[in-house]
Design a protein around this motif. Structure first.
Motif, short mmCIF file in Angstrom:
data_model
loop_
_atom_site.label_atom_id
_atom_site.label_comp_id
_atom_site.label_asym_id
_atom_site.label_seq_id
_atom_site.Cartn_x
_atom_site.Cartn_y
_atom_site.Cartn_z
N HIS A 75 0.76 -1.18 0.12
CA HIS A 75 0.10 0.03 0.02
C HIS A 75 0.95 1.34 0.06
N HIS A 120 1.73 4.59 -2.93
CA HIS A 120 1.78 5.79 -2.83
C HIS A 120 3.20 6.47 -3.40
N GLU A 130 -5.89 7.67 -2.56
CA GLU A 130 -5.80 6.31 -2.22
C GLU A 130 -5.71 5.34 -3.43
N SER A 178 -2.40 3.54 -4.02
CA SER A 178 -1.79 2.60 -2.96
C SER A 178 -2.61 1.34 -2.90
N TYR A 190 -11.01 6.36 1.69
CA TYR A 190 -10.59 5.25 1.70
C TYR A 190 -11.28 4.35 0.82
ZN LIG Z 1 -2.80 5.32 2.14
#
Ligand SMILES: [Zn+2]
Length: 673
Positions: free
Chosen positions: A462, A466, A492, A495, A607
């Motif tokens: 994850h 990024h 997000e 990621s 998210y």
């Molecule tokens: Zn993140």
């Protein structure tokens, strides 16, 4: 003064030399220089041009960010009282400067002049100007002076409150200890957790085990401790951090901090003409309205709730009775072991850190035709930290990143990517992007590498997702490069997209290898791990939705006359959707750093929002092949390279050929069926 290492921007930060006493002089000098440069800019007789105005602003912002980045980074990963004091001292100075810049009417008019008159701007230059104008508006540039001043005060107070919130959480986490002396109390705990706790006890001349509340220990106890009272004790420790439930540490109680944060945010939003802070938060996001966000979360919850209830019933059947919040993780692990003959502890020997890192870099290299290599001799802040350089397929230099993987005292919990240097190509002023990749894994011991659970591996992927977003940008302007200018509900995407590569038949052999023999993960174990991916996705999704809905309703429904109603809002959300009941003394909000310490206020929903985008983007690879050249090239070009220079929805459509669709996420989580 001139030997202040923070002011040396010729290369990577000189981590070996930065001291707390360097912080304040560096920041003050830079702020003074920036203010002088702005005054010169505005004093010039000729009308503003893009090159002169916008590039100068970019350059000033870039320099300040480069100086501040190592300070705020060190405050998070190698905190000391002196550094914290220096950091805290500078926060209001920075906030004051930011507000002053945002409320500068002359700058704003100059920017408007460029927007109206310059017909030569390309798409990313137009985006830069549009975002700047939006940010002027959101900094209160149009307000009458007394309201501007009030807004500035609120921003200052908020930056201090958020730092205090974070520091209280860190201190409350670090100060908690549990001393165990009876073997039956620690039954079921993994070897490595016990060894560390025994060493900690010995170091203090005690026998038995001395546990802290660092994330690896907490997770190990909640997942593996057979002794139910131990789980309850740790759970209580974790969810009462920095709260009124810690009567011995009332100085660290975040109750009033939360109250003030919400009041300040609401008032600031009101000054700008928004009904509440959630509306202000959405002014910079992909989602259109508070109603759209609430509908999105509630619809997903409705889809997931029946499955989550079934999953809990399954666990209660296995446990032979109703479960408390501190039982769910433990019994879920038991059921997972039973169903898939698989435990995280059993997987660890196959995921030693060096193997996982090398495999993960190899995946990125193959996907995007890069080269990642370790560079020795770079000054870091801790002996376990490493630095890696990244080159493009043609051998040109892209940038680099620091990797800081292990939990230790004075380091903030959690995992994150942060910017050390943002890419910039502003005339002769060129910087390559550099990132910090930070996790909190169990440290290596006795010459053995740290062995990761598969969930740790996913976390690492994850954060590396990024990192790649930050590094692979092609945007020249720092305000729009990498993750900058990307709406938080889209940030997000890269990621969560990259997490998929920790789960594939073709990638698991690349990132695994027994730490003693080097043997790859056996096929049957790999198959069972793959099969376990959607295990209890209903409960996990619902928990995330609970956090998101709590955050959003808290900010959207705030009323000054009534106050925050943190407990009431939480109770309402739980009543509406939770299937696992939490005890009355649960104060998880008091350590909910995402929304009170960091930038996810009225934005935690991001998210899930981005998970829809990520799952749908990855579905394109499921259709074409995980390493499909053309698809990977398109993903890099349309999503990773453009940063905030392109509208997030447009960028998604450019990659996928259509708007996002939530069905890929539901299918991948096994919820649609
Ligand atoms: Zn993140």
């Amino acid at each position: 003064m001139d030997d202040n290492p923070l002011l040396d921007l010729s290369g990577l930060p000189r981590f070996g030399e930065i001291r707390p006493e360097h912080v304040q002089p560096a920041v003050e000098r830079l702020l003074a220089e920036n203010r002088a440069a702005l005054a010169d800019l505005l004093a010039a007789p000729e009308p503003p041009s893009f090159t002169r105005l916008v590039l100068t602003l970019e350059r000033l912002g870039h320099r300040l960010a480069r100086v501040w980045s190592p300070v705020s980074h060190l405050n998070g990963v190698a905190s000391s009282p002196a550094l914290r004091e220096a950091y805290n001292h500078c926060l209001p100075l920075l906030s004051e400067y930011t507000t002053e810049l945002g409320q500068n009417q002359a700058l704003c008019s100059a920017m408007q002049h460029i927007e109206r008159t310059d017909t030569t701007l390309d798409a990313s230059q137009r985006m830069l100007v549009a975002q700047a104008l939006r940010d002027f508006r959101l900094a209160g540039v149009d307000l009458p002076p007394e309201r501007q001043q009030r807004f500035a005060q609120l921003m200052q107070e908020l930056s201090m409150l958020q730092a205090t919130f974070e520091q209280n959480v860190l201190d409350a986490t670090d100060s908690w200890r549990h001393h165990a002396t009876r073997t039956e109390e620690v039954a079921g705990l993994p070897e490595s957790t016990l060894r560390r706790a025994a060493q900690a006890a010995q170091a203090r001349g005690q026998d038995g085990w001395l546990f802290g509340l660092d994330a690896p220990t907490y997770v190990a106890v909640m997942t593996h401790a057979d002794h139910r009272p131990l789980r309850e004790h740790f759970y209580r420790g974790w969810v009462t951090r920095a709260s009124d439930q810690r009567s011995d540490e009332s100085a660290l109680d975040n109750s009033r901090v939360i109250e003030r944060i919400l009041a300040c945010r609401h008032e600031a939003a009101g000054l700008l003409g928004f009904d509440n802070y959630a509306e202000l938060s959405l002014a910079r996001k992909m989602a259109g309205s508070t109603a759209e966000v609430l509908e999105f979360l509630e619809a997903l919850a409705t889809r997931c709730r029946p499955q989550a209830a079934r999953e809990l019933a399954e666990l209660e059947a296995l446990a032979g009775g109703p479960l408390a919040a501190w039982d769910v993780g433990y019994w879920a692990e038991k059921l997972r072991e039973q169903r898939f003959a698989l435990s995280d502890e059993q997987l660890r020997p196959w995921f030693p850190v060096p193997r996982v890192l090398a495999g993960m870099f190899g995946i990125a290299e193959r996907l995007y035709r890069l080269r990642v290599r370790r560079i020795d001799g770079v000054a870091c802040w801790h002996p376990s930290v490493e630095y890696f350089a990244v080159e493009d397929g043609d051998g040109s230099s892209i940038g680099g990143f620091f990797v800081d993987l292990y939990a230790r005292a004075g380091k903030r919990t959690g995992a994150w990517m942060d910017e050390c240097v943002v890419r910039a190509a502003l005339g002769e002023d060129v910087s390559h992007p550099v990132a910090y990749l930070v996790c909190n894994f169990t440290p290596p011991e006795d010459g053995q590498p740290s062995l990761l659970g598969h969930q740790d591996v996913v976390t690492l992927f994850h954060e590396f997702g990024h990192t790649l977003h930050h590094l692979l940008t092609r945007v020249d302007y720092p305000s729009l490069a990498g993750i900058n200018g990307v709406p938080w509900d889209a940030v997000e995407l890269p990621s969560q997209f990259f997490e998929n590569y920790a789960w594939l038949d073709e990638t698991l052999p690349l990132i695994s290898g027994h730490h003693e023999t080097g043997a790859p993960l056996p096929a049957d174990l790999l198959g069972r791990l793959r099969a376990s991916r959607a295990f209890h996705a209903g409960l996990q999704t619902l928990r995330q939705l609970e956090f998101a809905l709590f955050d959003f309703r808290l900010h959207a429904g705030y009323e000054p006359a009534v106050g925050s109603r943190v407990d009431a809002v939480l109770a309402e959300v739980r009543n509406d959707m939770a299937v696992v009941s939490a005890p009355e003394w649960n104060r998880f909000a008091h350590s909910f750093s995402h929304i009170f310490g960091g930038g996810y206020a009225a934005g935690y929903y991001s998210y899930k929002w981005a998970e829809v985008l990520a799952a749908d983007a990855f579905a394109a690879f499921e259709e074409a092949g995980a390493f499909h050249d053309e698809t990977a090239r398109r993903f890099r070009e349309s999503i990773l390279a453009v940063g905030g220079s392109r509208d997030a929805m447009e960028a998604f459509v450019a990659f996928r050929g259509r708007r996002p669709d939530a069905s890929a996420l539901l299918r991948q989580s096994g919820i649609a069926a």
